[in-house]
Design a protein around this motif. Sequence first.
Motif, PDB file in Angstrom:
ATOM      1  N   MET A   1     -33.288  -1.251 -25.006  1.00 42.80           N
ATOM      2  CA  MET A   1     -32.581  -2.075 -25.989  1.00 42.80           C
ATOM      3  C   MET A   1     -31.131  -1.661 -26.165  1.00 42.80           C
ATOM      4  N   GLY A   2     -30.654  -0.764 -25.343  1.00 47.48           N
ATOM      5  CA  GLY A   2     -29.282  -0.297 -25.460  1.00 47.48           C
ATOM      6  C   GLY A   2     -29.152   0.837 -26.460  1.00 47.48           C
ATOM      7  N   THR A   3     -27.907   1.151 -26.819  1.00 45.19           N
ATOM      8  CA  THR A   3     -27.631   2.227 -27.771  1.00 45.19           C
ATOM      9  C   THR A   3     -26.747   1.682 -28.897  1.00 45.19           C
ATOM     10  N   ASP A   4     -26.698   2.436 -29.995  1.00 50.95           N
ATOM     11  CA  ASP A   4     -25.864   2.017 -31.126  1.00 50.95           C
ATOM     12  C   ASP A   4     -24.499   2.687 -31.053  1.00 50.95           C
ATOM     13  N   TYR A   5     -23.746   2.618 -32.140  1.00 53.34           N
ATOM     14  CA  TYR A   5     -22.366   3.114 -32.129  1.00 53.34           C
ATOM     15  C   TYR A   5     -22.275   4.636 -32.043  1.00 53.34           C
ATOM     16  N   LEU A   6     -23.374   5.342 -32.241  1.00 53.44           N
ATOM     17  CA  LEU A   6     -23.402   6.791 -32.096  1.00 53.44           C
ATOM     18  C   LEU A   6     -24.131   7.241 -30.836  1.00 53.44           C
ATOM     19  N   GLY A   7     -24.489   6.306 -29.985  1.00 48.68           N
ATOM     20  CA  GLY A   7     -25.175   6.647 -28.745  1.00 48.68           C
ATOM     21  C   GLY A   7     -26.654   6.904 -28.907  1.00 48.68           C
ATOM     22  N   ARG A   8     -27.239   6.514 -30.028  1.00 47.80           N
ATOM     23  CA  ARG A   8     -28.681   6.714 -30.245  1.00 47.80           C
ATOM     24  C   ARG A   8     -29.466   5.583 -29.599  1.00 47.80           C
ATOM     25  N   ASP A   9     -30.627   5.933 -29.032  1.00 50.98           N
ATOM     26  CA  ASP A   9     -31.460   4.946 -28.351  1.00 50.98           C
ATOM     27  C   ASP A   9     -31.982   3.924 -29.352  1.00 50.98           C
ATOM     28  N   LEU A  10     -31.619   2.664 -29.162  1.00 48.64           N
ATOM     29  CA  LEU A  10     -31.988   1.617 -30.105  1.00 48.64           C
ATOM     30  C   LEU A  10     -33.488   1.323 -30.066  1.00 48.64           C
ATOM     31  N   PHE A  11     -34.094   1.428 -28.893  1.00 50.37           N
ATOM     32  CA  PHE A  11     -35.536   1.174 -28.778  1.00 50.37           C
ATOM     33  C   PHE A  11     -36.334   2.203 -29.575  1.00 50.37           C
ATOM     34  N   SER A  12     -35.962   3.476 -29.471  1.00 47.19           N
ATOM     35  CA  SER A  12     -36.646   4.520 -30.229  1.00 47.19           C
ATOM     36  C   SER A  12     -36.432   4.330 -31.723  1.00 47.19           C
ATOM     37  N   ARG A  13     -35.243   3.903 -32.102  1.00 48.56           N
ATOM     38  CA  ARG A  13     -34.962   3.697 -33.519  1.00 48.56           C
ATOM     39  C   ARG A  13     -35.702   2.467 -34.058  1.00 48.56           C
TER      40      ARG A  13
ATOM     41  N   ASN B   1     -35.291  10.821 -28.704  1.00 51.77           N
ATOM     42  CA  ASN B   1     -35.232  11.185 -30.116  1.00 51.77           C
ATOM     43  C   ASN B   1     -34.448  10.114 -30.864  1.00 51.77           C
ATOM     44  N   PRO B   2     -35.047   9.455 -31.855  1.00 51.23           N
ATOM     45  CA  PRO B   2     -34.345   8.340 -32.510  1.00 51.23           C
ATOM     46  C   PRO B   2     -33.093   8.751 -33.262  1.00 51.23           C
ATOM     47  N   ASN B   3     -32.969  10.036 -33.610  1.00 55.11           N
ATOM     48  CA  ASN B   3     -31.801  10.503 -34.358  1.00 55.11           C
ATOM     49  C   ASN B   3     -30.841  11.329 -33.518  1.00 55.11           C
ATOM     50  N   ALA B   4     -31.108  11.432 -32.199  1.00 53.82           N
ATOM     51  CA  ALA B   4     -30.235  12.212 -31.320  1.00 53.82           C
ATOM     52  C   ALA B   4     -28.931  11.457 -31.077  1.00 53.82           C
ATOM     53  N   VAL B   5     -27.796  12.099 -31.383  1.00 57.38           N
ATOM     54  CA  VAL B   5     -26.474  11.479 -31.255  1.00 57.38           C
ATOM     55  C   VAL B   5     -25.844  11.888 -29.932  1.00 57.38           C
ATOM     56  N   ASN B   6     -25.314  10.902 -29.199  1.00 55.57           N
ATOM     57  CA  ASN B   6     -24.615  11.159 -27.932  1.00 55.57           C
ATOM     58  C   ASN B   6     -23.431  10.189 -27.844  1.00 55.57           C
ATOM     59  N   PRO B   7     -22.280  10.574 -28.404  1.00 55.08           N
ATOM     60  CA  PRO B   7     -21.134   9.638 -28.468  1.00 55.08           C
ATOM     61  C   PRO B   7     -20.679   9.108 -27.114  1.00 55.08           C
ATOM     62  N   SER B   8     -20.886   9.850 -26.035  1.00 54.98           N
ATOM     63  CA  SER B   8     -20.440   9.373 -24.716  1.00 54.98           C
ATOM     64  C   SER B   8     -21.259   8.172 -24.244  1.00 54.98           C
ATOM     65  N   TYR B   9     -22.451   7.979 -24.820  1.00 52.67           N
ATOM     66  CA  TYR B   9     -23.301   6.837 -24.451  1.00 52.67           C
ATOM     67  C   TYR B   9     -23.290   5.762 -25.530  1.00 52.67           C
ATOM     68  N   ALA B  10     -22.258   5.694 -26.343  1.00 55.60           N
ATOM     69  CA  ALA B  10     -22.214   4.757 -27.460  1.00 55.60           C
ATOM     70  C   ALA B  10     -22.077   3.312 -26.967  1.00 55.60           C
ATOM     71  N   ASN B  11     -22.779   2.409 -27.655  1.00 56.59           N
ATOM     72  CA  ASN B  11     -22.675   0.954 -27.447  1.00 56.59           C
ATOM     73  C   ASN B  11     -22.997   0.523 -26.018  1.00 56.59           C
ATOM     74  N   LEU B  12     -23.983   1.186 -25.400  1.00 51.56           N
ATOM     75  CA  LEU B  12     -24.437   0.745 -24.080  1.00 51.56           C
ATOM     76  C   LEU B  12     -25.355  -0.465 -24.243  1.00 51.56           C
ATOM     77  N   PRO B  13     -25.239  -1.459 -23.363  1.00 52.67           N
ATOM     78  CA  PRO B  13     -26.107  -2.643 -23.471  1.00 52.67           C
ATOM     79  C   PRO B  13     -27.514  -2.349 -22.967  1.00 52.67           C
ATOM     80  N   SER B  14     -28.370  -3.318 -23.105  1.00 51.32           N
ATOM     81  CA  SER B  14     -29.753  -3.177 -22.655  1.00 51.32           C
ATOM     82  C   SER B  14     -29.814  -3.068 -21.130  1.00 51.32           C
ATOM     83  N   LYS B  15     -30.684  -2.171 -20.671  1.00 45.71           N
ATOM     84  CA  LYS B  15     -30.881  -2.003 -19.230  1.00 45.71           C
ATOM     85  C   LYS B  15     -32.353  -1.711 -18.972  1.00 45.71           C
ATOM     86  N   ILE B  16     -33.007  -2.649 -18.290  1.00 44.03           N
ATOM     87  CA  ILE B  16     -34.431  -2.523 -17.976  1.00 44.03           C
ATOM     88  C   ILE B  16     -34.558  -2.292 -16.474  1.00 44.03           C
TER      89      ILE B  16
END
Length: 341
Positions: free
Chosen positions: A122-134, A73-88
């Motif tokens: 593509m990693g996550t943003d500062y709120l833990g949202r999936d950057l690829f979905s966004r 979900n592009p708007n799903a917030v998960n602070p515990s996963y914030a700012n994770l780098p890309s992982k393929i």
Amino acid sequence: MADTVKLPEDSFKRISGDDRASLDSEKIAAPSLTFAQDAWRRLKKNKGAWVSLIVLAIIFIMAFGSLVVSPHNPNAVNPSYANLPSKIPGVNINGFNGTLVQAGERVDAYKQAGASGKFYIMGTDYLGRDLFSRVLYGTRISLIIALVATLFDLTIGVTYGMFSGWKGGRVDTFMQRVIEIILSIPNLVVIVLLILILKPGMTSIIIAIALTSWVNMARLVRAQTMEIKEQEYILAARTLGERPLKIAFKHLLPNLSSVIIINTMFTIPNAIFFEATLSYIGIGISSPQASLGTLLNDGQKNFQFLPYQMWWPALILSIIMLAFNLLGDGLRDAFDPRTKE
């Protein structure tokens, strides 16, 4: 009366099947192609335009296909996963394996966050949202706005330009003065005035584009219409009593198709860049909705420490802009090979 010359009986002979086959093989013939088929053939020879067409098709399929299948979900917030780098999955290259450099050592950021079984391409943003979905969601928003701009170009712009060029005289002069008034007002002023009336968002951007985007198309179509209407086949159709509406659809539009298609290919990236600029400075798409502009705005806040959050939307925006411009150049050369000389 002059004497007739009598030819011997063996001067002519019947052609056998083998002789006919040999004569057919010596013929120089090429399959007849329509204008569209010939333009398509030239477009395929342009490698840059052909690759751009494939890239844009992939982007469209992924962006609009995410409506059905989306990684998260592009708007799903998960602070515990914030700012994770890309992982393929299956890729053990720094920058794509979920590791970060902390205190001079490379550590597994996913393991630290308790997300060992998770993968964010593509990693996550500062709120833990999936950057690829966004990014997929933001690309879809930008493409929708661009397609709406194209719709107004093809309806208002083409109709206005054809009518102005066909009528000519005082009607054409008045309609061109209206276009000059619209061109004198900057697009940014129009969008700011609309924001005072409407709230920032897609509606304001679409209305702003609807008010201003069709002007260039109208001027190009008008110029071509004034040239085409003086051709002999148009004069013949008018002499035979054909209605102007029938002439427009039967004669004008087919001959204006190349100008319309080429200008459309340049309108789409301009609309995408216009939306990204407005969203980047905060008067376009508003949070929590994502667009390429808002993703760039969010990414630049952490660019010094987490540059990938800005790299991905900037890369997608650059690819879209470059692909549309290369495709537009290829279509221009395909429809009018003389422009390449």
